[in-house]
Design a protein around this motif. Structure first.
Motif, short mmCIF file in Angstrom:
data_model
loop_
_atom_site.label_atom_id
_atom_site.label_comp_id
_atom_site.label_asym_id
_atom_site.label_seq_id
_atom_site.Cartn_x
_atom_site.Cartn_y
_atom_site.Cartn_z
N GLU A 136 28.18 58.54 119.82
CA GLU A 136 26.81 59.04 119.87
C GLU A 136 25.96 57.94 120.49
OE1 GLU A 136 25.83 59.89 115.80
OE2 GLU A 136 26.89 61.82 115.85
N LEU A 137 25.26 58.27 121.56
CA LEU A 137 24.41 57.31 122.26
C LEU A 137 22.98 57.81 122.28
CD1 LEU A 137 26.62 56.59 125.41
CD2 LEU A 137 26.52 55.28 123.31
N LYS A 191 28.19 46.18 114.10
CA LYS A 191 28.92 46.31 112.84
C LYS A 191 30.19 47.11 113.08
CE LYS A 191 24.67 46.18 110.21
NZ LYS A 191 23.66 46.96 109.54
N PHE A 192 31.33 46.42 113.01
CA PHE A 192 32.62 47.11 113.08
C PHE A 192 32.97 47.53 111.66
CE2 PHE A 192 32.49 44.50 116.87
CZ PHE A 192 32.92 45.40 117.83
N MET A 193 32.95 48.83 111.42
CA MET A 193 33.09 49.38 110.08
C MET A 193 34.53 49.74 109.72
SD MET A 193 29.68 49.63 109.56
CE MET A 193 29.24 50.87 108.40
N ALA A 194 35.34 50.04 110.74
CA ALA A 194 36.74 50.42 110.51
C ALA A 194 37.55 50.08 111.76
CB ALA A 194 36.85 51.92 110.23
N LEU A 195 38.80 49.70 111.55
CA LEU A 195 39.68 49.39 112.67
C LEU A 195 40.10 50.69 113.36
CD1 LEU A 195 41.98 46.71 111.01
CD2 LEU A 195 40.06 46.33 112.56
N ILE A 196 40.11 50.66 114.68
CA ILE A 196 40.54 51.82 115.46
C ILE A 196 41.96 51.55 115.95
CG2 ILE A 196 40.13 53.24 117.49
CD1 ILE A 196 37.15 52.33 117.30
N ASN A 197 42.91 52.30 115.41
CA ASN A 197 44.30 52.23 115.86
C ASN A 197 44.50 53.42 116.80
OD1 ASN A 197 47.10 52.67 116.17
ND2 ASN A 197 47.53 51.67 114.22
N PRO A 198 44.70 53.17 118.10
CA PRO A 198 44.79 54.28 119.05
C PRO A 198 46.03 55.15 118.89
CG PRO A 198 45.39 52.24 120.11
CD PRO A 198 44.90 51.88 118.73
N GLU A 199 47.04 54.67 118.17
CA GLU A 199 48.21 55.51 117.91
C GLU A 199 47.91 56.54 116.83
OE1 GLU A 199 51.35 52.77 116.99
OE2 GLU A 199 51.75 52.36 119.11
N THR A 240 35.17 59.13 109.99
CA THR A 240 35.00 57.71 109.69
C THR A 240 34.12 57.03 110.73
OG1 THR A 240 37.20 57.63 108.68
CG2 THR A 240 36.24 55.53 109.35
N THR A 241 33.11 56.31 110.26
CA THR A 241 32.29 55.51 111.16
C THR A 241 33.04 54.23 111.47
OG1 THR A 241 30.27 56.37 110.15
CG2 THR A 241 30.06 54.35 111.46
N ALA A 242 33.29 53.99 112.77
CA ALA A 242 34.05 52.82 113.19
C ALA A 242 33.16 51.70 113.70
CB ALA A 242 35.05 53.21 114.27
N LEU A 243 32.03 52.04 114.33
CA LEU A 243 31.19 51.04 114.97
C LEU A 243 29.75 51.51 115.00
CD1 LEU A 243 30.66 48.55 116.85
CD2 LEU A 243 31.34 50.01 118.76
N LYS A 244 28.85 50.56 114.76
CA LYS A 244 27.42 50.78 114.96
C LYS A 244 26.90 49.57 115.73
CE LYS A 244 26.13 53.58 111.01
NZ LYS A 244 25.12 53.76 109.98
N LEU A 245 26.12 49.83 116.76
CA LEU A 245 25.52 48.70 117.47
C LEU A 245 24.28 49.14 118.22
CD1 LEU A 245 25.93 48.58 120.82
CD2 LEU A 245 28.23 48.02 120.19
N LYS A 274 21.34 52.75 121.27
CA LYS A 274 21.85 52.71 119.90
C LYS A 274 23.10 53.56 119.90
CE LYS A 274 17.46 52.01 117.61
NZ LYS A 274 16.48 52.52 116.66
N ASN A 275 24.19 53.01 119.34
CA ASN A 275 25.47 53.70 119.33
C ASN A 275 26.05 53.77 117.93
OD1 ASN A 275 28.64 52.73 119.29
ND2 ASN A 275 28.24 54.56 120.46
N THR A 276 26.67 54.91 117.65
CA THR A 276 27.55 55.04 116.49
C THR A 276 28.82 55.69 117.02
OG1 THR A 276 25.66 55.36 115.02
CG2 THR A 276 27.82 55.93 114.16
N THR A 277 29.95 55.08 116.67
CA THR A 277 31.25 55.58 117.10
C THR A 277 32.05 56.00 115.87
OG1 THR A 277 31.28 54.13 119.03
CG2 THR A 277 33.40 54.99 118.30
N TYR A 278 32.69 57.17 115.99
CA TYR A 278 33.46 57.74 114.88
C TYR A 278 34.87 58.09 115.33
CZ TYR A 278 28.74 58.99 113.24
OH TYR A 278 27.42 58.97 112.86
#
Length: 123
Positions: free
Chosen positions: A89-90, A73-81, A111-116, A103-107
Motif C-alpha cells: 500500500e503506497l 519498521k520491519f515487522m516480520a521476515l518475508i520468506n519468498p518460498e 501479516t504486516t511485514a514492513l512500514k516505512l 508512506k508504505n505498508t507491506t503485507y
C-alpha cells in the motif's frame, strides 16, 4: 528494475486520490536469495526499499533519488518460498518543490511485514 526478474507486478489499483495498492510476486529462485540466506531465504530490506522506489517511479512517471527514510519498521521476515505474494500500500504525495513523499505498508497474507515513510527528490 535494478534486480532483473526479482519480482513482477500482479496487479495495480488506485484506491484513493494519492493511494495505490500493488500486488507483486517475488521470484524465490532469484540469485539474491542464494546468499541471503542459504537454505533460509529472507527478503533483504534494501530490496524492499528498491521495490517501493520503483513502484513510486512508475506512478509518478519520474526518476527518483532517496532523500530520507524514516519510521522504517520491519515487522516480520518475508520468506519468498513461503510467502512470495506481497501487497504494498503506497500513499504518494508530490510537493511543489519536486519532492515525493511516500508512506508504505507491506503485507503478506494478513501479516504486516514492513512500514516505512520516505522522501524522494525528482531527478
Amino acid at each position: 528494475m535494478v534486480l532483473k526478474d526479482f519480482y513482477k507486478v500482479l496487479s495495480e489499483e488506485k484506491t484513493g486520490d494519492a493511494k495505490y495498492n500493488f500486488r507483486i510476486l517475488v521470484n524465490a529462485n532469484h540469485e539474491v536469495f542464494k546468499g541471503h540466506f542459504p537454505g533460509n531465504p529472507i527478503m533483504p530490506g534494501v530490496c524492499m526499499i528498491q521495490i517501493i522506489k520503483e513502484l513510486t517511479e512508475k506512478i509518478t512517471e519520474s526518476s527518483l533519488m532517496i532523500q530520507s527514510l524514516s519510521n522504517v519498521k520491519f515487522m516480520a521476515l518475508i520468506n519468498p518460498e513461503i510467502n512470495p505474494e506481497l501487497l504494498l500500500e503506497l500513499d504518494i504525495v508530490t510537493t511543489e518543490d519536486d519532492l515525493v513523499k511516500v508512506k508504505n505498508t507491506t503485507y503478506f497474507n494478513e501479516t504486516t511485514a514492513l512500514k516505512l515513510s520516505n522522501v524522494y527528490k525528482k531527478i
